[in-house]
Design a protein around this motif. Structure first.
Motif, PDB file in Angstrom:
ATOM      1  N   THR A 114      45.804  51.371  33.178  1.00  0.00           N
ATOM      2  CA  THR A 114      45.200  52.429  33.973  1.00  0.00           C
ATOM      3  C   THR A 114      43.683  52.389  33.814  1.00  0.00           C
ATOM      4  O   THR A 114      43.172  52.311  32.697  1.00  0.00           O
ATOM      5  CB  THR A 114      45.704  53.808  33.504  1.00  0.00           C
ATOM      6  N   LYS A 115      42.994  52.416  34.937  1.00  0.00           N
ATOM      7  CA  LYS A 115      41.541  52.536  34.872  1.00  0.00           C
ATOM      8  C   LYS A 115      41.204  53.995  34.553  1.00  0.00           C
ATOM      9  O   LYS A 115      41.766  54.910  35.172  1.00  0.00           O
ATOM     10  CB  LYS A 115      40.933  52.131  36.217  1.00  0.00           C
ATOM     11  N   VAL A 116      40.321  54.241  33.588  1.00  0.00           N
ATOM     12  CA  VAL A 116      39.969  55.607  33.192  1.00  0.00           C
ATOM     13  C   VAL A 116      38.481  55.830  33.444  1.00  0.00           C
ATOM     14  O   VAL A 116      37.655  55.002  33.058  1.00  0.00           O
ATOM     15  CB  VAL A 116      40.288  55.860  31.706  1.00  0.00           C
ATOM     16  N   ILE A 117      38.167  56.920  34.133  1.00  0.00           N
ATOM     17  CA  ILE A 117      36.767  57.320  34.266  1.00  0.00           C
ATOM     18  C   ILE A 117      36.662  58.730  33.712  1.00  0.00           C
ATOM     19  O   ILE A 117      37.399  59.626  34.161  1.00  0.00           O
ATOM     20  CB  ILE A 117      36.302  57.293  35.726  1.00  0.00           C
ATOM     21  N   LEU A 118      35.810  58.924  32.747  1.00  0.00           N
ATOM     22  CA  LEU A 118      35.736  60.287  32.212  1.00  0.00           C
ATOM     23  C   LEU A 118      34.300  60.752  32.088  1.00  0.00           C
ATOM     24  O   LEU A 118      33.387  59.965  31.838  1.00  0.00           O
ATOM     25  CB  LEU A 118      36.498  60.404  30.879  1.00  0.00           C
ATOM     26  N   ILE A 119      34.133  62.054  32.317  1.00  0.00           N
ATOM     27  CA  ILE A 119      32.827  62.686  32.147  1.00  0.00           C
ATOM     28  C   ILE A 119      32.813  63.331  30.776  1.00  0.00           C
ATOM     29  O   ILE A 119      33.781  64.003  30.398  1.00  0.00           O
ATOM     30  CB  ILE A 119      32.598  63.770  33.226  1.00  0.00           C
ATOM     31  N   SER A 120      31.753  63.138  30.030  1.00  0.00           N
ATOM     32  CA  SER A 120      31.680  63.805  28.738  1.00  0.00           C
ATOM     33  C   SER A 120      30.234  64.017  28.334  1.00  0.00           C
ATOM     34  O   SER A 120      29.365  63.201  28.625  1.00  0.00           O
ATOM     35  CB  SER A 120      32.414  62.972  27.679  1.00  0.00           C
ATOM     36  N   ASP A 126      37.415  65.203  33.718  1.00  0.00           N
ATOM     37  CA  ASP A 126      36.134  65.903  33.777  1.00  0.00           C
ATOM     38  C   ASP A 126      36.000  66.812  32.559  1.00  0.00           C
ATOM     39  O   ASP A 126      36.519  67.924  32.543  1.00  0.00           O
ATOM     40  CB  ASP A 126      36.059  66.715  35.082  1.00  0.00           C
ATOM     41  N   GLU A 127      35.312  66.329  31.551  1.00  0.00           N
ATOM     42  CA  GLU A 127      35.148  67.078  30.296  1.00  0.00           C
ATOM     43  C   GLU A 127      36.462  67.618  29.782  1.00  0.00           C
ATOM     44  O   GLU A 127      36.596  68.793  29.458  1.00  0.00           O
ATOM     45  CB  GLU A 127      34.134  68.214  30.484  1.00  0.00           C
ATOM     46  N   ALA A 128      37.439  66.720  29.711  1.00  0.00           N
ATOM     47  CA  ALA A 128      38.803  67.157  29.419  1.00  0.00           C
ATOM     48  C   ALA A 128      39.000  67.568  27.978  1.00  0.00           C
ATOM     49  O   ALA A 128      39.981  68.221  27.647  1.00  0.00           O
ATOM     50  CB  ALA A 128      39.786  66.050  29.785  1.00  0.00           C
ATOM     51  N   THR A 129      38.093  67.205  27.082  1.00  0.00           N
ATOM     52  CA  THR A 129      38.315  67.562  25.675  1.00  0.00           C
ATOM     53  C   THR A 129      37.296  68.578  25.190  1.00  0.00           C
ATOM     54  O   THR A 129      37.152  68.798  23.991  1.00  0.00           O
ATOM     55  CB  THR A 129      38.239  66.303  24.773  1.00  0.00           C
ATOM     56  N   ALA A 130      36.622  69.224  26.153  1.00  0.00           N
ATOM     57  CA  ALA A 130      35.503  70.088  25.770  1.00  0.00           C
ATOM     58  C   ALA A 130      35.928  71.227  24.856  1.00  0.00           C
ATOM     59  O   ALA A 130      35.152  71.664  24.017  1.00  0.00           O
ATOM     60  CB  ALA A 130      34.821  70.654  27.005  1.00  0.00           C
ATOM     61  N   SER A 131      37.152  71.747  24.983  1.00  0.00           N
ATOM     62  CA  SER A 131      37.500  72.884  24.127  1.00  0.00           C
ATOM     63  C   SER A 131      38.650  72.558  23.187  1.00  0.00           C
ATOM     64  O   SER A 131      39.435  73.437  22.848  1.00  0.00           O
ATOM     65  CB  SER A 131      37.807  74.106  24.985  1.00  0.00           C
ATOM     66  N   LEU A 132      38.718  71.285  22.802  1.00  0.00           N
ATOM     67  CA  LEU A 132      39.796  70.908  21.877  1.00  0.00           C
ATOM     68  C   LEU A 132      39.287  70.866  20.443  1.00  0.00           C
ATOM     69  O   LEU A 132      38.116  70.617  20.177  1.00  0.00           O
ATOM     70  CB  LEU A 132      40.338  69.529  22.260  1.00  0.00           C
ATOM     71  N   ASP A 133      40.227  71.102  19.513  1.00  0.00           N
ATOM     72  CA  ASP A 133      39.856  70.979  18.110  1.00  0.00           C
ATOM     73  C   ASP A 133      39.795  69.493  17.740  1.00  0.00           C
ATOM     74  O   ASP A 133      40.276  68.649  18.487  1.00  0.00           O
ATOM     75  CB  ASP A 133      40.828  71.770  17.229  1.00  0.00           C
TER      76      ASP A 133
END
Ligand SMILES: Nc1ncnc2c1ncn2[C@@H]1O[C@H](COP(=O)(O)OP(=O)(O)OP(=O)(O)O)[C@@H](O)[C@H]1O
Ligand SMILES: Nc1ncnc2c1ncn2[C@@H]1O[C@H](COP(=O)(O)OP(=O)(O)OP(=O)(O)O)[C@@H](O)[C@H]1O
Ligand SMILES: [Mg+2]
Ligand SMILES: [Mg+2]
Lengths: 231, 248, 242, 231, 248
Positions: free
Chosen positions: E193-199, E167-174
């Motif tokens: 692995t099945k990946v589902i991501l929110i972005s 869930d917005e896992a990279t929102a605060s990454l450089d």
């Protein structure tokens, strides 16, 4: 079992003595609780959110005062209120007021120390935001109390438990005078010393039932409010 | 992605009067667990407008902003805002945190808390500005991530700060909200508020920044006008950062 | 201020309504041990003292705290103990004999050890029997440091002998297998005194009420009322005011 | 003031009686506290993090049991342990063990109810993460206890305070027998009943000093650990 | 911004065997405070690879993912993962939250907590993969925002999940960390692995997505292959979203 039967008998016969004693117990404990809450919650909160030299010492002292023996509190209040004591002129000794004073002294540290811990946890989360918004002083104290309101009920219930169960202090300053300062706990102590153990346990059962009712009511209100609002 | 027009951020009269300028960090040093997380950081922000701070994760961007806001006392060094100290200027600053903390109350009460003297109309206007007016009665902590971030911004703007600090404030916003917030920030800046914001979003930095401060390992490595920074980054670190390479 | 023994015996519950009827006076009873009662009164927290420790009482009057002391009534002490009676108290002839049997049999004895009138009496009896029970403290001589009722509870729980006043014993509710084993020796008689607190030392005292209360107790009406108080068909107190 | 002098005298003369009584007080209270902690903390935690029918009722009951009168607890334990009671054969009445049992009954609900509240607050934060990581059952209980360790010290100190200050229960099951079961609080009650108020207050001062020392030590250790680790 | 090469995400044998596929949401409905936050949501995810969920703030993306992970029970409707229910599949899922919660312990202990049986080597490797090996002994909650996010991801990957929810896992990454994480996600996806991501990050969605699910007002408005979605969004809502217009 006998105690349950006895408790049941006392209640269904609407024993007038029982209800007089019970009423005084509730009155004294609730008034003491109200005063201790009004002092203890802001005190505990203030100590949680303000840094100043000696703060740790004060918190330690509050924690230690939770271990204040009731008899000692009773004695101190007794010496204050005794006719030859500094406040003797008020003639408060052996009145319900004296019992309330002793209980306030006993449970204020409990409420303050426990609420201090609850607020300290919230403080970790809110500190920066409050600082940024310029919320300080009594505004901050009130804001913390409002936002921790559900957790604080447990602190207050702990204080209530101590007040309603307390005997050592109130018997010294109240004197366990029939129709004047006899409360449930002193009546239980009296019956125990008379060897009427069944009656003592019966009274104890009544008292515990009262405690359960009060706690149940508080929990219910709290859960209702929590659901209508949010944690 | 559609670009909103780039507004000029030329200093106007209001800006020139900002009493918190210039902002001067002098030899800021901060140790945490035997590591120098701020290492003789020096920075001078003279001009009004929007300053964007960039830099890798863990570089010390958030700590720098927290020192400026008075949340952290540096071990050594000093910060001055115009003629004022951090403490004296704090009431004229506002900050939006990387993970905003909302009170256990509803949206409206969260706003009212920051400005008790505000009337209902003013609060509703503030909510409308961040597109949250239909959420007024909802418990703030049950808002979605993006809604929480917008509420925190509305709260920060409520007291008309002279200096607005934003720590990745648009990180979890949808594109429309990002543009909305950016235009709010720009409007605020044009009205005379100095804005300093941290962002990893190069698109956003290009859209907003007048100047860019690049921080790496607790030091300011580069501080230049935005156009110059993005077209010809000088330092190896900034080049690597913009290219998405790992900086050690 | 009063001793616990009179309170636990129920005497006040019987006397006070009669008093109220006769004089209109309402009395609040604070029941504590004799020692504490006297000290409380010295602090002026009480109007009348009704206790049973003649020596202390006379000192109280001599030091000016009390205006005057009157003998009021007496009752007697008894020794109770477990049904099996390991020290064979049933065969004891005198109180001293009874105590000696207890001390030498290894049976336990629970003492109030709280400076109360009862405790002082008990210590005097041990002394005249030439025994120092302190030597066995914690082994067979159990110093409970509590009131009469609590000491009875403890003694019964321990299967120990206890010296108690007859009134408390008769009304006591938690007897279990403990029973009365020795009584009747005049050495066990117990004199109660009544002392109004002096107005000179304690100006705040309710001297008027104290005088009415004391005079009523000493009057024929009062004395008759004391004599008339019975529990389980037995009188508990014997009026002997002069 | 007299009480302070008296307390000072008692301590510097190394009064052997005082130290015997003080030693027993500490021993009984600490053992009872240890047992109550081992039962109360996991119980309070379990109730905070597991939803099942009747959970609210149990928590309410725990809160109510904080208001259990000590005399009643004393009587119940007395009847259990008395020679004619179900556990009479063990011969525990009027031993320090009996006092420990009574105190455990008294303070376990306090520790459980207070820790329940502390853990419930942490649960709000950790629930989703623990669920996602599949941390359940005793693993979850332990994890919550570890992560709340600093906050829980206040709950434990509240239990300690109650234990060390408690007189109503221990005097019934211990009997306040000199050289056997006399502890500080029962000694204070005794001196009070003898009218030796100064001595009683002196003993109270000594007890309070002890409580302050224990609390100070716990706070110091806690602050040290917190600083070395983190909140 | 530099683009990393786009890897093909063609289903291979490992993928075909994923027991949690297909994922089927049927008529999912969820009410919160008298508002339908999920409103008869239907969705069928048949293929392995990476599915990206997009949509405006407050659309219901996080709630949908939470229902799938079993954190929320929907008021009505059902979810099936292959032949399994949500509860039965939960041990094979892992999730990284929008605001990750780390334990009050050090970085290493936070990892060990998720997999107690792991040996030191394995944990160090997991930290190295997210570039945090030099932070092993540091209290996790004192990490910078981006570092925390990376640690949460390392923790989620530790148990080799069959379904990974982000869930917005990279929102605060450089930028460097974003690319690092993206390549980790891609590797994980290729390993079956099945990946589902929110972005909200369109750049990221273009780089990663095999298919895009567009959610608006608690409903799936569009679900198409990524290329098709970005070149010709069909729904008015998706068009507006991608253009940065406010959707009401
Ligand atoms: N109290 C602390 N104790 C130890 N280390 C700390 C503490 N506070 C911050 N740090 C460390 O200081 C460094 C700088 O932190 P900071 O939050 O300023 O990073 P940042 O530049 O904002 O990174 P990000 O982009 O990830 O938010 C980080 O490596 C962090 O782990
Ligand atoms: N417990 C709740 N009570 C009331 N409203 C809720 C609750 N939980 C969520 N909501 C509302 O449901 C809507 C959907 O929330 P959700 O977190 O799924 O949004 P999202 O699509 O993830 O948005 P974002 O991009 O901002 O994270 C939001 O408007 C939120 O305010
Ligand atoms: Mg940061
Ligand atoms: Mg979300």
């Amino acid at each position: 079992m006998d105690a349950l039967t006895e408790a049941f008998r006392l209640i269904i016969t609407l024993d007038p003595d029982l209800f007089e004693i019970l009423g005084l117990s509730i009155r004294v404990s609730l008034i003491a609780l109200a005063i201790a809450t009004v002092i203890g919650l802001p005190l505990g909160t203030y100590l949680a959110i303000n840094k100043f030299p000696g703060r740790r010492v004060l918190i330690t002292l509050l924690n230690a005062l939770m271990g204040m023996p009731p008899v000692v509190v009773g004695l101190m209040v007794y010496l204050m209120l005794s006719r030859s004591g500094p406040l003797g002129g008020l003639g408060l000794l052996y009145t319900p007021t004296a019992m309330i004073i002793a209980q306030v002294v006993l449970i204020t540290p409990i409420i303050a120390a426990l609420s201090n811990q609850v607020i300290e946890n919230l403080y970790q989360e809110y500190r920066d935001t409050f600082y940024s918004l310029g919320i300080t002083g009594s505004k901050a104290v009130i804001a913390y109390l409002v936002d921790a309101r559900y957790s604080l009920t447990t602190c207050i219930l702990a204080g209530f438990g101590r007040a309603i169960a307390e005997v050592g202090a109130v018997i010294i300053v109240g004197g366990n005078i029939d129709h004047l300062t006899r409360v449930m706990t002193t009546a239980i102590a009296l019956e125990t010393s008379k060897g009427n153990l069944t009656l003592a346990l019966g009274l104890g059962t009544v008292l515990l039932t009262l405690a359960i009712l009060v706690n149940g009511a508080v929990t219910a209100v709290r859960e209702f409010a929590k659901r209508r609002q949010y944690a | 992605m559609a670009r909103s027009p780039r507004y000029g951020n030329l200093p106007n009269d209001a800006n020139m009067l900002n009493p918190l300028l210039p902002i001067r960090f002098h030899d800021l040093r901060l140790k945490r667990r035997h590591r120098r997380v701020l290492d003789n950081l020096n920075l001078l922000i003279k001009d009004p407008g929007i300053t964007v701070i960039m830099g890798p994760n863990g570089a010390g961007k958030s700590l720098t902003l927290r020192c400026l806001h008075g949340l952290i006392k540096p071990d050594r060094g000093s910060i001055a805002l115009g003629a004022l100290s951090v403490a004296d200027s704090q009431r004229q600053q506002a900050m939006v945190f990387q993970h905003p903390v909302l009170l256990r109350r509803n949206v409206m009460q969260n706003l009212a808390f920051a400005k008790p003297e505000a009337d209902h109309r003013e609060l509703i206007d503030a909510l409308t500005a961040v597109n949250l007016d239909d959420r007024a009665e909802q418990p703030a902590r049950l808002l979605s991530g993006g809604e929480q971030q917008r509420l925190a911004l509305a709260r920060a703007l409520l007291n008309q700060p002279k200096l607005l600090l934003l720590d990745e404030a648009t990180a979890s916003l949808d594109p429309a909200s990002v543009l909305l917030i950016e235009s709010l920030i720009r409007k605020q800046s044009q009205a005379g508020t100095k804005v300093i914001l941290i962002s990893h979003d190069q698109g956003q930095a290009r859209r907003l920044a007048d100047d860019v401060v690049f921080i790496c390992r607790g030091q300011v490595v580069e501080h230049r006008p935005a156009d110059a920074f993005f077209s010809h980054p000088e330092s190896r670190e900034a080049q690597a950062y913009l290219a998405g390479d790992i900086i050690v | 201020q009063s001793t616990t023994s009179t309170k636990n015996s129920g005497l006040y519950d019987y006397l006070l309504p009669v008093l109220k009827q006769d004089t209109g006076l309402t009395v609040n009873v604070v029941a504590v041990g004799t020692g504490q009662a006297i000290k409380n009164a010295m602090r002026c927290d009480g109007d009348v003292l009704l206790v049973h420790a003649k020596a202390s009482e006379e000192r109280f009057v001599a030091e000016g705290y009390g205006s005057m002391r009157w003998d009021l009534m007496y009752n007697d002490f008894v020794i109770v103990g477990p049904e099996q009676d390991p020290a064979k108290l049933r065969q004891a002839s005198t109180a001293l004999d009874a105590l000696t049997r207890i001390a030498t049999s290894g049976a336990k004895f629970a003492s109030r050890a709280d400076d109360s009138g009862t405790h002082k009496k008990e210590r005097a009896l041990w002394a005249s029997a030439g025994i120092d029970p302190e030597l066995g403290s914690g082994q067979w001589y159990m110093e409970t440091g509590s009131g009469m009722g609590a000491t009875l509870n403890t003694g019964i729980g321990l299967g120990a002998y206890v010296m108690t006043d007859r009134a408390t014993w008769i009304k006591f509710g938690n007897k279990q297998d403990t029973t009365l084993l020795f009584d009747g020796d005049p050495a066990l008689f117990n004199q109660y005194g009544v002392i109004p607190v002096s107005q000179k030392k304690c100006p705040t005292v309710n001297a008027q009420g104290a005088r009415v209360f004391t005079e009523w107790l000493l009057s024929d009406r009062g004395q008759a009322a004391i004599a008339a108080y019975q529990v389980a068909g037995k009188p508990l107190f014997f009026p002997n005011a002069d």
